[in-house]
Motif scaffolding. Structure first.
Motif, mmCIF file in Angstrom:
data_model
loop_
_atom_site.group_PDB
_atom_site.id
_atom_site.type_symbol
_atom_site.label_atom_id
_atom_site.label_comp_id
_atom_site.label_asym_id
_atom_site.label_seq_id
_atom_site.Cartn_x
_atom_site.Cartn_y
_atom_site.Cartn_z
ATOM 1 N N ALA A 111 0.499 -1.051 -0.013
ATOM 2 C CA ALA A 111 0.018 0.604 0.595
ATOM 3 C C ALA A 111 1.228 1.250 0.201
ATOM 4 N N THR A 112 1.895 0.976 0.754
ATOM 5 C CA THR A 112 2.691 2.305 1.110
ATOM 6 C C THR A 112 3.151 2.401 -0.101
ATOM 7 N N ALA A 113 3.552 1.030 -0.972
ATOM 8 C CA ALA A 113 4.328 1.350 -2.443
ATOM 9 C C ALA A 113 3.907 2.356 -3.450
ATOM 10 N N LEU A 162 16.362 1.814 0.818
ATOM 11 C CA LEU A 162 15.700 0.226 -0.158
ATOM 12 C C LEU A 162 15.618 -0.759 0.546
ATOM 13 N N GLY A 163 14.278 -0.890 1.602
ATOM 14 C CA GLY A 163 14.344 -0.903 2.819
ATOM 15 C C GLY A 163 13.205 -1.994 1.589
ATOM 16 N N ARG A 164 12.340 -2.532 2.814
ATOM 17 C CA ARG A 164 10.770 -3.133 2.472
ATOM 18 C C ARG A 164 9.871 -2.194 2.110
ATOM 19 N N ILE A 165 10.030 -1.449 2.271
ATOM 20 C CA ILE A 165 9.197 0.183 1.090
ATOM 21 C C ILE A 165 10.276 0.066 -0.413
ATOM 22 N N SER A 184 21.103 4.527 -1.843
ATOM 23 C CA SER A 184 21.919 4.314 -0.399
ATOM 24 C C SER A 184 21.414 4.004 0.864
ATOM 25 N N GLY A 185 22.070 4.150 1.447
ATOM 26 C CA GLY A 185 22.336 4.261 3.293
ATOM 27 C C GLY A 185 23.421 2.820 3.641
ATOM 28 N N ARG A 186 23.061 2.876 4.661
ATOM 29 C CA ARG A 186 24.018 1.770 5.454
ATOM 30 C C ARG A 186 24.856 1.132 5.091
ATOM 31 N N SER A 187 24.040 0.633 4.005
ATOM 32 C CA SER A 187 24.940 -0.836 3.682
ATOM 33 C C SER A 187 24.122 -1.871 2.283
ATOM 34 N N CYS A 216 13.940 5.472 4.005
ATOM 35 C CA CYS A 216 14.713 5.389 5.206
ATOM 36 C C CYS A 216 13.862 5.446 6.509
ATOM 37 N N SER A 217 14.047 4.627 7.103
ATOM 38 C CA SER A 217 13.771 4.886 8.682
ATOM 39 C C SER A 217 13.964 6.438 9.022
ATOM 40 N N LEU A 218 13.110 7.074 10.367
ATOM 41 C CA LEU A 218 13.943 8.049 11.236
ATOM 42 C C LEU A 218 14.839 7.760 11.916
ATOM 43 N N THR A 219 15.941 8.145 12.037
ATOM 44 C CA THR A 219 16.837 7.881 13.069
ATOM 45 C C THR A 219 17.499 9.312 13.389
ATOM 46 N N PRO A 220 18.460 9.477 13.658
ATOM 47 C CA PRO A 220 19.690 10.382 14.586
ATOM 48 C C PRO A 220 20.173 10.718 13.410
ATOM 49 N N GLU A 221 20.695 9.565 12.930
ATOM 50 C CA GLU A 221 21.291 9.840 11.252
ATOM 51 C C GLU A 221 20.877 10.177 10.125
ATOM 52 N N THR A 222 19.039 10.369 10.209
ATOM 53 C CA THR A 222 18.889 10.579 8.913
ATOM 54 C C THR A 222 18.328 12.143 9.342
ATOM 55 N N GLN A 223 18.183 11.926 10.433
ATOM 56 C CA GLN A 223 17.068 13.321 10.716
ATOM 57 C C GLN A 223 17.473 14.609 10.550
ATOM 58 N N THR A 243 8.076 9.882 1.300
ATOM 59 C CA THR A 243 6.936 9.024 2.198
ATOM 60 C C THR A 243 7.454 8.615 4.110
ATOM 61 N N SER A 244 8.572 8.451 3.793
ATOM 62 C CA SER A 244 9.472 8.048 5.371
ATOM 63 C C SER A 244 9.204 8.756 6.396
ATOM 64 N N ARG A 245 9.132 9.485 6.536
ATOM 65 C CA ARG A 245 9.293 10.503 7.813
ATOM 66 C C ARG A 245 9.401 12.350 7.917
ATOM 67 N N PRO A 292 -1.647 13.972 3.314
ATOM 68 C CA PRO A 292 -1.717 14.042 4.435
ATOM 69 C C PRO A 292 -1.484 12.440 5.553
ATOM 70 N N HIS A 293 -0.584 12.194 4.880
ATOM 71 C CA HIS A 293 0.169 10.940 5.428
ATOM 72 C C HIS A 293 -1.283 9.561 5.439
ATOM 73 N N ILE A 294 -0.749 9.112 4.681
ATOM 74 C CA ILE A 294 -1.663 8.277 4.375
ATOM 75 C C ILE A 294 -0.931 7.202 3.438
ATOM 76 N N GLY A 295 -0.220 6.913 3.011
ATOM 77 C CA GLY A 295 0.784 5.940 3.254
ATOM 78 C C GLY A 295 0.151 4.261 2.791
ATOM 79 N N SER A 296 -0.113 4.510 3.403
ATOM 80 C CA SER A 296 -0.770 2.581 4.749
ATOM 81 C C SER A 296 -2.160 2.584 4.135
HETATM 82 P P1 NDP Z 1 12.762 -1.273 6.032
HETATM 83 O O1 NDP Z 1 14.071 -1.287 7.976
HETATM 84 O O2 NDP Z 1 12.595 -2.199 6.136
HETATM 85 O O3 NDP Z 1 13.550 0.352 5.480
HETATM 86 C C1 NDP Z 1 14.374 1.051 6.204
HETATM 87 C C2 NDP Z 1 15.304 1.373 5.557
HETATM 88 O O4 NDP Z 1 15.941 2.766 6.078
HETATM 89 C C3 NDP Z 1 16.535 0.779 5.540
HETATM 90 O O5 NDP Z 1 16.921 0.543 4.176
HETATM 91 C C4 NDP Z 1 17.343 1.403 5.900
HETATM 92 O O6 NDP Z 1 19.234 1.012 5.003
HETATM 93 C C5 NDP Z 1 17.923 2.342 5.202
HETATM 94 N N1 NDP Z 1 17.945 3.698 6.519
HETATM 95 C C6 NDP Z 1 18.779 3.303 8.200
HETATM 96 N N2 NDP Z 1 19.159 4.404 8.197
HETATM 97 C C7 NDP Z 1 19.430 5.516 6.909
HETATM 98 C C8 NDP Z 1 20.773 6.152 6.523
HETATM 99 N N3 NDP Z 1 21.287 6.714 8.060
HETATM 100 N N4 NDP Z 1 20.399 6.712 5.580
HETATM 101 C C9 NDP Z 1 20.247 6.199 4.334
HETATM 102 N N5 NDP Z 1 19.070 4.592 4.674
HETATM 103 C C10 NDP Z 1 19.205 4.720 5.929
HETATM 104 O O7 NDP Z 1 11.197 0.227 7.036
HETATM 105 P P2 NDP Z 1 10.183 -0.141 6.245
HETATM 106 O O8 NDP Z 1 11.132 -0.526 4.350
HETATM 107 O O9 NDP Z 1 9.263 -1.274 6.234
HETATM 108 O O10 NDP Z 1 9.556 1.482 6.121
HETATM 109 C C11 NDP Z 1 10.410 2.306 5.979
HETATM 110 C C12 NDP Z 1 9.936 3.795 6.407
HETATM 111 O O11 NDP Z 1 8.992 3.949 5.909
HETATM 112 C C13 NDP Z 1 9.262 3.237 8.354
HETATM 113 O O12 NDP Z 1 10.265 3.841 9.119
HETATM 114 C C14 NDP Z 1 8.023 4.659 8.056
HETATM 115 O O13 NDP Z 1 9.223 5.880 8.997
HETATM 116 C C15 NDP Z 1 7.667 4.848 6.692
HETATM 117 N N6 NDP Z 1 6.529 4.346 7.100
HETATM 118 C C16 NDP Z 1 6.080 5.297 6.239
HETATM 119 C C17 NDP Z 1 4.579 5.372 5.732
HETATM 120 C C18 NDP Z 1 3.546 6.423 4.991
HETATM 121 O O14 NDP Z 1 2.397 6.617 5.121
HETATM 122 N N7 NDP Z 1 3.829 7.187 3.945
HETATM 123 C C19 NDP Z 1 4.410 3.753 5.920
HETATM 124 C C20 NDP Z 1 4.973 2.813 6.237
HETATM 125 C C21 NDP Z 1 6.354 3.432 6.651
HETATM 126 P P3 NDP Z 1 20.427 0.547 5.969
HETATM 127 O O15 NDP Z 1 19.677 -1.062 5.799
HETATM 128 O O16 NDP Z 1 21.157 0.074 4.715
HETATM 129 O O17 NDP Z 1 20.418 1.188 7.180
#
Ligand code: NDP
Ligand code: DGY
Length: 328
Positions: A111-113, A162-165, A184-187, A216-223, A243-245, A292-296
């Motif tokens: 749904a989010t993709a 390039l995670g699940r979504i 791009s990402g950490r690995s 990507c997910s929201l972390t201190p490094e991606t903020q 469509t992340s955070r 309005p944050h409707i990805g899923s």
């Molecule tokens: P995953 O954990 O599968 O993917 C997260 C990705 O973030 C990984 O590929 C990871 O890459 C990457 N990442 C982490 N740190 C960094 C970094 N420093 N630089 C670049 N990439 C980084 O999660 P999902 O794919 O399932 O979900 C991702 C995010 O999508 C969720 O955390 C959420 O915030 C958001 N989301 C939004 C929705 C919406 O409604 N808009 C719906 C669902 C999710 P690596 O492994 O290389 O670190």
């Protein structure tokens, strides 16, 4: 120790789709109290409602920090969030207290993709502007350069995370005729081969991509990762999609990049704050599409998320394996 026969207490911060509520009631092992609304629970009600709870069912809009954990007290064994993102949870505090966490990965990936692709196409091909022009009389005739945008065919797409979504987005975009898929990402990821993805440093991705998708997910490094320096490296014909955070983007810098013509357009499903105030400068721009944050947000996805969140919670309460436990 739970007294024999006494139901465990669950506090839910919102009314969740019926699929999850039915699972909780059918289990017969817990007493559910909830903030019975579609709107977020006020902080003071959350702090009161969670007292003595064994399980907490929460949403991404609830900040679960030390104050909430203290208010809950020592009974709290499990937190189940109706989301895959967990940046609203104070993971270090939760881990320190031995509390388990359930979340909802995978079930919302498609749904989010799908929504991300819709947002990308709407932004790149200027669909909201076009719809407005039809309604407001701006459509005078077919004109060679009117409402032209950018197409995916022959383009370079860069996926940040390039995670699940991210992978699911790439799989959907490649068939549009994308020439090069960078990420791009950490690995680097072995599964990137499925989309012929090339792992590159962030700077390369930013400067070479015609479309940048942040997943990507929201972390201190991606903020704040997408800031003035980031936008200044983008092509001025490139389209930015997030469509992340919201907090991954510095919105003031994005506004400058869009209004100054340094980048072509942006599509955002997530913002800071949420909701974005209706007088926010980004909303004055024609080249910025904000959702309005409707990805899923499909009925079936939200139902499955609700059921999974309920199952995670019950398993956590019973000390069993959760269908989707976040490894802390
Ligand atoms: P995953 O954990 O599968 O993917 C997260 C990705 O973030 C990984 O590929 C990871 O890459 C990457 N990442 C982490 N740190 C960094 C970094 N420093 N630089 C670049 N990439 C980084 O999660 P999902 O794919 O399932 O979900 C991702 C995010 O999508 C969720 O955390 C959420 O915030 C958001 N989301 C939004 C929705 C919406 O409604 N808009 C719906 C669902 C999710 P690596 O492994 O290389 O670190
Ligand atoms: C999540 O799950 O993290 C989304 O933002 C909402 O589905």
């Amino acid at each position: 120790m739970q007294a024999v026969g006494k139901p465990m207490k669950i506090y839910s911060t919102r009314r969740i789709p019926p699929e999850g509520m039915e699972i909780l009631s059918a289990a017969g092992v817990c007493e559910v109290s909830l903030w019975d609304s579609d709107e977020p629970v006020p902080r003071s009600d959350l702090l009161r409602g969670v007292q003595g709870a064994h399980g907490l069912l929460c949403l991404l809009s609830d900040k679960v920090d030390a104050e909430v954990l203290d208010a809950a007290g020592p009974n709290l064994k499990v937190i189940s969030t109706l989301s895959v993102g967990f940046d609203h949870l104070a993971i270090d505090e939760i881990k320190k207290r031995g509390i388990r966490v359930g979340y909802t990965p995978d079930v919302l990936t498609d749904a989010t993709a799908e929504l991300t692709v819709a947002l990308l196409l709407a932004t790149a091909r200027r669909l909201p502007e076009g719809v407005d022009e039809v309604k407001n009389g701006g459509w005078s005739s077919w004109k060679p350069l009117w409402l032209c945008g950018y197409g995916l065919s022959g383009s370079t797409v860069g996926v940040i995370g390039l995670g699940r979504i991210g992978l699911a987005i790439a799989k959907r975009l490649v068939p549009f005729g994308v020439k090069k898929l960078l990420y791009s990402g950490r690995s680097s990821k072995s599964y990137a081969a499925e989309v012929n993805g090339e792992f590159v440093p962030l700077d390369t991705l930013v400067s070479e991509s015609d479309f940048i998708v942040v997943s990507c997910s929201l972390t201190p490094e991606t903020q704040g990762l997408c800031d003035k320096a980031f936008f200044s490296k983008m092509k001025n014909t490139a389209v930015f999609i997030n469509t992340s955070r919201g907090a991954v983007v510095n919105q003031e810098d994005l506004y400058e990049a869009l209004s100054g013509g340094h980048i072509a357009a942006a599509g955002l499903d997530v913002t800071t704050p949420e909701p974005l105030p209706t007088n926010h400068p980004l909303l004055t721009l024609k080249n910025c599409v904000v959702l309005p944050h409707i990805g899923s947000a499909t009925y079936s996805t939200r139902g499955v998320m609700s059921a999974l969140a309920a199952r995670n919670l019950l398993a956590g309460l019973q000390g069993a394996d959760m269908p989707s436990e976040l490894r802390l």
